[in-house]
Write an enzyme that holds these catalytic residues in place. Sequence first.
Site, PDB file in Angstrom:
ATOM      1  N   HIS A 261       0.835  -1.204   0.000  1.00  0.00           N
ATOM      2  CA  HIS A 261       0.000   0.000   0.000  1.00  0.00           C
ATOM      3  C   HIS A 261       0.872   1.258   0.000  1.00  0.00           C
ATOM      4  O   HIS A 261       0.590   2.214  -0.707  1.00  0.00           O
ATOM      5  CB  HIS A 261      -0.936  -0.031   1.202  1.00  0.00           C
ATOM      6  CG  HIS A 261      -1.845   1.150   1.234  1.00  0.00           C
ATOM      7  ND1 HIS A 261      -2.825   1.345   0.288  1.00  0.00           N
ATOM      8  CD2 HIS A 261      -1.894   2.211   2.065  1.00  0.00           C
ATOM      9  CE1 HIS A 261      -3.453   2.475   0.549  1.00  0.00           C
ATOM     10  NE2 HIS A 261      -2.910   3.015   1.610  1.00  0.00           N
TER      11      HIS A 261
ATOM     12  N   LYS B 207     -11.850  14.869  -8.331  1.00  0.00           N
ATOM     13  CA  LYS B 207     -13.083  15.581  -8.002  1.00  0.00           C
ATOM     14  C   LYS B 207     -13.073  16.930  -8.692  1.00  0.00           C
ATOM     15  O   LYS B 207     -12.100  17.668  -8.589  1.00  0.00           O
ATOM     16  CB  LYS B 207     -13.134  15.838  -6.485  1.00  0.00           C
ATOM     17  CG  LYS B 207     -13.818  14.760  -5.727  1.00  0.00           C
ATOM     18  CD  LYS B 207     -14.020  15.185  -4.288  1.00  0.00           C
ATOM     19  CE  LYS B 207     -14.321  13.953  -3.472  1.00  0.00           C
ATOM     20  NZ  LYS B 207     -14.113  14.142  -2.065  1.00  0.00           N
TER      21      LYS B 207
ATOM     22  N   SER C 112     -11.544  -3.211  -0.350  1.00  0.00           N
ATOM     23  CA  SER C 112     -11.913  -3.622   1.004  1.00  0.00           C
ATOM     24  C   SER C 112     -13.438  -3.726   1.068  1.00  0.00           C
ATOM     25  O   SER C 112     -14.007  -4.788   0.832  1.00  0.00           O
ATOM     26  CB  SER C 112     -11.333  -2.600   1.993  1.00  0.00           C
ATOM     27  OG  SER C 112     -11.672  -2.940   3.292  1.00  0.00           O
TER      28      SER C 112
ATOM     29  N   THR D 196     -15.014   2.438  -2.734  1.00  0.00           N
ATOM     30  CA  THR D 196     -14.246   3.260  -3.691  1.00  0.00           C
ATOM     31  C   THR D 196     -14.604   2.868  -5.119  1.00  0.00           C
ATOM     32  O   THR D 196     -14.850   3.723  -5.972  1.00  0.00           O
ATOM     33  CB  THR D 196     -12.723   3.042  -3.451  1.00  0.00           C
ATOM     34  OG1 THR D 196     -12.451   3.344  -2.089  1.00  0.00           O
ATOM     35  CG2 THR D 196     -11.875   3.902  -4.360  1.00  0.00           C
TER      36      THR D 196
HETATM   37  C1  R5P Z   1      -6.937   3.462  -0.517  1.00  0.00           C
HETATM   38  O1  R5P Z   1      -5.991   4.193  -0.284  1.00  0.00           O
HETATM   39  C2  R5P Z   1      -6.753   2.144  -1.208  1.00  0.00           C
HETATM   40  O2  R5P Z   1      -5.912   2.275  -2.313  1.00  0.00           O
HETATM   41  C3  R5P Z   1      -8.095   1.592  -1.644  1.00  0.00           C
HETATM   42  O3  R5P Z   1      -8.683   2.468  -2.578  1.00  0.00           O
HETATM   43  C4  R5P Z   1      -9.020   1.420  -0.470  1.00  0.00           C
HETATM   44  O4  R5P Z   1      -8.392   0.690   0.554  1.00  0.00           O
HETATM   45  C5  R5P Z   1     -10.291   0.697  -0.906  1.00  0.00           C
HETATM   46  O5  R5P Z   1     -11.152   0.594   0.189  1.00  0.00           O
HETATM   47  P1  R5P Z   1     -12.706   0.346  -0.027  1.00  0.00           P
HETATM   48  O6  R5P Z   1     -12.843  -0.846  -0.927  1.00  0.00           O
HETATM   49  O7  R5P Z   1     -13.223   0.091   1.366  1.00  0.00           O
HETATM   50  O8  R5P Z   1     -13.288   1.571  -0.632  1.00  0.00           O
END
Ligand code: R5P
Length: 283
Positions: free
Chosen positions: A123, A183, A213, A217
Amino acid sequence: MNIVTGSASYLLGEKIAQLLNEKYIPPVIEKFPDGEIYVRIEGEIEKEVALIQTTYPNDKLIELFLLQDALREKGVERIITVVPYFGYSRQDKIFKEGEAISARAMAKHIELYSDIFIGIDLHAPSILNWFSIPTVHLHATEPIARFLKERDVDVVISPDKGGVERAKLVAEAMNAEFDYLEKVRLSGEEVVIKPKNLDVREKIVGIVDDIISTGGTIARAAEQLRRQGARKIYAVCTHGLFIGKAEENMKKVNDFASTDTIESKYSKITVAEVIARALQEYA
Ligand code: R5P
């Protein structure tokens, strides 16, 4: 070299051993009645071992530490620790006073019994700075590009600016365009999220992220891209946690997949070749 895995990376480890034509040794892993973990490595073992284990969820981290200890106890002299998904990597700095830098704590403990550390699509690549042993950072670019190319993706999109380098590498590997979402404020109340430079009308879009996750996103990105006329949308990540409302959120895309750094029904892409190649180089 022998290949040993913890229970988080059985299938991946077996594939890597097959590719390298090396012996795969799955350890005995059990639980005591109180929940504590027990490991045992049976039989002869070579002096050099690639130990492969994703450190998520928490139990898998304990397994890794115990396996490292058992390997040293059996006389292994060189342990290449491969962590396909590095748990705690998102707490890589102090957001509020008094917090732990969890990613650093993990790095310090993982390196205790390792001679080399190999990570994939970390990450934050800066995590590697906390290791005092040699480290290697691999990327799932090639297998992800293959997956998207098979689906005729024209444009690779990162959901944020931070991931644009990843999108660029994937796009280059498949000869496609790339961009990231940003954005744009239209008025006091109105904000749209749109590709910075490209028009996605009638395009087949592949959203690429390091982690999915909750899928929030991806769902937000897909909604916006759909509104802007994208014909089809695929979502791919290296590390698929798929927690909470992820399944529902992923209905916003035509299809999605993760790699097998975290093994699940969605890990339709394998990083076995990427890791095998690195092991050939660094073993
Ligand atoms: C964020 O910095 C990561 O790159 C992912 O975009 C993030 O962890 C995704 O999380 P979620 O699926 O809960 O939106």
